[in-house]
Motif scaffolding. Structure first.
Motif, PDB file in Angstrom:
ATOM      1  N   ASP A  27      52.083  47.886  38.873  1.00  0.00           N
ATOM      2  CA  ASP A  27      52.517  47.100  39.929  1.00  0.00           C
ATOM      3  C   ASP A  27      51.209  46.396  40.814  1.00  0.00           C
ATOM      4  O   ASP A  27      50.054  47.013  40.663  1.00  0.00           O
ATOM      5  CB  ASP A  27      53.073  48.152  40.884  1.00  0.00           C
ATOM      6  N   ASP A  28      51.439  45.226  41.305  1.00  0.00           N
ATOM      7  CA  ASP A  28      50.532  44.611  41.896  1.00  0.00           C
ATOM      8  C   ASP A  28      49.744  45.240  42.944  1.00  0.00           C
ATOM      9  O   ASP A  28      48.340  45.125  43.215  1.00  0.00           O
ATOM     10  CB  ASP A  28      51.007  43.134  42.469  1.00  0.00           C
ATOM     11  N   THR A  29      50.532  45.928  43.714  1.00  0.00           N
ATOM     12  CA  THR A  29      49.766  46.808  44.811  1.00  0.00           C
ATOM     13  C   THR A  29      49.056  48.039  44.118  1.00  0.00           C
ATOM     14  O   THR A  29      47.743  48.365  44.752  1.00  0.00           O
ATOM     15  CB  THR A  29      50.916  47.184  45.849  1.00  0.00           C
ATOM     16  N   VAL A  30      49.416  48.746  43.232  1.00  0.00           N
ATOM     17  CA  VAL A  30      48.520  49.691  42.614  1.00  0.00           C
ATOM     18  C   VAL A  30      47.336  49.093  42.073  1.00  0.00           C
ATOM     19  O   VAL A  30      46.255  49.729  42.122  1.00  0.00           O
ATOM     20  CB  VAL A  30      49.370  50.298  41.336  1.00  0.00           C
ATOM     21  N   ARG A  31      47.385  47.886  41.395  1.00  0.00           N
ATOM     22  CA  ARG A  31      46.165  47.079  40.756  1.00  0.00           C
ATOM     23  C   ARG A  31      45.361  46.890  41.889  1.00  0.00           C
ATOM     24  O   ARG A  31      43.998  46.979  41.728  1.00  0.00           O
ATOM     25  CB  ARG A  31      46.720  46.085  40.275  1.00  0.00           C
ATOM     26  N   ASP A  32      45.746  46.211  43.018  1.00  0.00           N
ATOM     27  CA  ASP A  32      44.870  46.066  44.183  1.00  0.00           C
ATOM     28  C   ASP A  32      44.173  47.257  44.597  1.00  0.00           C
ATOM     29  O   ASP A  32      42.929  47.210  44.994  1.00  0.00           O
ATOM     30  CB  ASP A  32      45.798  45.522  45.348  1.00  0.00           C
ATOM     31  N   GLU A  33      44.903  48.270  44.723  1.00  0.00           N
ATOM     32  CA  GLU A  33      44.165  49.552  45.167  1.00  0.00           C
ATOM     33  C   GLU A  33      42.953  50.129  44.293  1.00  0.00           C
ATOM     34  O   GLU A  33      42.051  50.641  44.839  1.00  0.00           O
ATOM     35  CB  GLU A  33      45.547  50.699  45.270  1.00  0.00           C
ATOM     36  N   LEU A  92      41.512  48.371  42.133  1.00  0.00           N
ATOM     37  CA  LEU A  92      40.059  47.561  42.549  1.00  0.00           C
ATOM     38  C   LEU A  92      39.445  47.565  43.744  1.00  0.00           C
ATOM     39  O   LEU A  92      38.186  47.478  43.910  1.00  0.00           O
ATOM     40  CB  LEU A  92      40.419  46.137  42.102  1.00  0.00           C
ATOM     41  N   GLU A  93      40.287  47.962  44.739  1.00  0.00           N
ATOM     42  CA  GLU A  93      39.840  48.044  46.114  1.00  0.00           C
ATOM     43  C   GLU A  93      38.784  49.206  46.353  1.00  0.00           C
ATOM     44  O   GLU A  93      38.038  49.001  47.119  1.00  0.00           O
ATOM     45  CB  GLU A  93      40.946  48.124  47.098  1.00  0.00           C
ATOM     46  N   ASP A 106      31.690  46.966  39.808  1.00  0.00           N
ATOM     47  CA  ASP A 106      32.313  47.250  39.010  1.00  0.00           C
ATOM     48  C   ASP A 106      33.857  46.556  39.115  1.00  0.00           C
ATOM     49  O   ASP A 106      34.269  46.379  37.849  1.00  0.00           O
ATOM     50  CB  ASP A 106      32.746  48.707  39.083  1.00  0.00           C
ATOM     51  N   ARG A 107      34.021  46.319  40.329  1.00  0.00           N
ATOM     52  CA  ARG A 107      35.221  45.325  40.432  1.00  0.00           C
ATOM     53  C   ARG A 107      34.949  43.935  39.582  1.00  0.00           C
ATOM     54  O   ARG A 107      35.987  43.421  39.138  1.00  0.00           O
ATOM     55  CB  ARG A 107      35.469  44.961  41.849  1.00  0.00           C
ATOM     56  N   ALA A 108      33.995  43.245  39.871  1.00  0.00           N
ATOM     57  CA  ALA A 108      33.648  42.311  39.145  1.00  0.00           C
ATOM     58  C   ALA A 108      33.741  42.208  37.917  1.00  0.00           C
ATOM     59  O   ALA A 108      34.126  41.344  36.892  1.00  0.00           O
ATOM     60  CB  ALA A 108      32.333  41.308  39.659  1.00  0.00           C
ATOM     61  N   LEU A 141      43.095  39.720  46.891  1.00  0.00           N
ATOM     62  CA  LEU A 141      41.789  40.575  47.498  1.00  0.00           C
ATOM     63  C   LEU A 141      41.162  39.644  48.435  1.00  0.00           C
ATOM     64  O   LEU A 141      40.134  40.595  49.180  1.00  0.00           O
ATOM     65  CB  LEU A 141      40.829  40.893  46.008  1.00  0.00           C
ATOM     66  N   ASP A 142      41.152  38.596  48.628  1.00  0.00           N
ATOM     67  CA  ASP A 142      40.350  37.675  49.574  1.00  0.00           C
ATOM     68  C   ASP A 142      40.963  37.850  51.002  1.00  0.00           C
ATOM     69  O   ASP A 142      40.403  37.790  52.000  1.00  0.00           O
ATOM     70  CB  ASP A 142      40.331  36.282  49.156  1.00  0.00           C
ATOM     71  N   TYR A 143      42.165  38.555  50.973  1.00  0.00           N
ATOM     72  CA  TYR A 143      42.962  38.673  52.124  1.00  0.00           C
ATOM     73  C   TYR A 143      42.688  40.087  52.898  1.00  0.00           C
ATOM     74  O   TYR A 143      42.117  41.054  52.091  1.00  0.00           O
ATOM     75  CB  TYR A 143      44.496  38.590  52.110  1.00  0.00           C
TER      76      TYR A 143
END
Length: 273
Positions: free
Chosen positions: A83-89, A91-92, A98-100, A118-120
């Motif tokens: 899920d997009d939200t899980v993926r955001d978390e 990387l966050e 490591d994120r890059a 992630l820019d938001y």
């Protein structure tokens, strides 16, 4: 008796197809112990979709640790399965470096969409939105839209409406799927479009979005940027946790309880607050 996989580990999924709690627990234990050899034995042979399911089943703080512990041995395509939200978390919670590195491993379209979200701000609507949606031009008819949906390989797992955008990607309106399915093929999409469709801004606070869903009983809402370009969609499922949090805060407010307190706290502690 439990059938083991070839590598001696318990199977990921049970007879009903759902992920097994004992497998998840075994992975979680290896993560907590930073036992990289055990983790490799458990997940090396998993298909990317199964690895994605495992990520979603783990606790939020364990997901980025799994990725970090496995390093280059982690199948980064699994991040396209969650899920997009899980993926955001995931990387966050990672260090910037490591994120890059993780982002570089993703397909270009996935990387661009994820980088944009992630820019938001962390508590913004964009952090909850899905970046996969169906968008068509206003000059199409029903038949063209239906054919496009049938022929599009990559489309949202679940969606309730298709969106209409101009050549610049600006949001013009929405067409509910039930209205589309009841219309004849030659009918212009523009005739079915709801131009006044409620939408949310990508940078809008998540609590405002949750209240919008509550107030108008929304199932989904398009997400637009500052230039009214369509950048994503939020469904009830995406914002459900925030809706629950907002409802709890409203109940606490009615009882004179602050965010830091619980309704189950003693009268004396609440009175002091």
């Amino acid at each position: 008796m439990l059938d083991l996989q070839k590598n001696g580990t318990p199977p990921l999924r049970g007879d009903d197809g759902t992920i097994r709690a004992d497998f998840v627990a075994q992975v979680a234990t290896a993560i907590e112990a930073a036992d990289v050899p055990a983790l490799r034995q458990l997940v090396d042979d998993l298909h990317e979709s199964d690895l994605g399911a495992l990520l979603e089943a783990l606790e939020a703080d364990q997901r980025p640790r799994l990725v970090e512990l496995l390093g280059i041995d982690f199948d980064f395509t699994a991040l396209t399965e969650v899920d997009d939200t899980v993926r955001d978390e995931i990387l966050e919670d990672m260090p910037q470096e490591d994120r890059a590195e993780v982002l570089d491993q993703l397909p270009a379209d996935e990387r661009q969409a994820l980088t944009r979200s992630l820019d938001y701000p962390e508590d913004s609507a964009a952090r909850h939105m899905q970046t996969e949606f169906i968008a068509v031009p206003p000059g199409w008819n029903v038949g063209q839209a239906i054919d496009y949906m049938r022929e599009t390989a990559e489309q949202p797992e679940r969606f309730y409406e298709l969106y209409v955008v101009d050549d610049a990607g600006r949001f013009l309106g929405a067409v509910p799927l039930d209205r589309l399915s009841r219309s004849k093929r030659p009918v212009p999409i523009a005739d079915l479009m709801e131009a006044e469709r409620r939408r949310v801004r990508a940078d809008q606070d998540q609590e405002e979005v949750a209240r919008l869903f509550q107030r108008y009983d929304l199932v989904a809402a398009p997400v637009v940027d500052a230039d009214e370009r369509l950048v994503g969609v939020i469904t009830f499922d995406d914002i459900a946790d925030v809706i629950v949090e907002v409802a709890e805060e409203d109940i606490k407010a009615l009882g004179g309880v602050t965010r830091a307190e619980e309704l189950s706290d003693s009268v004396w502690s609440i009175a002091r607050g």
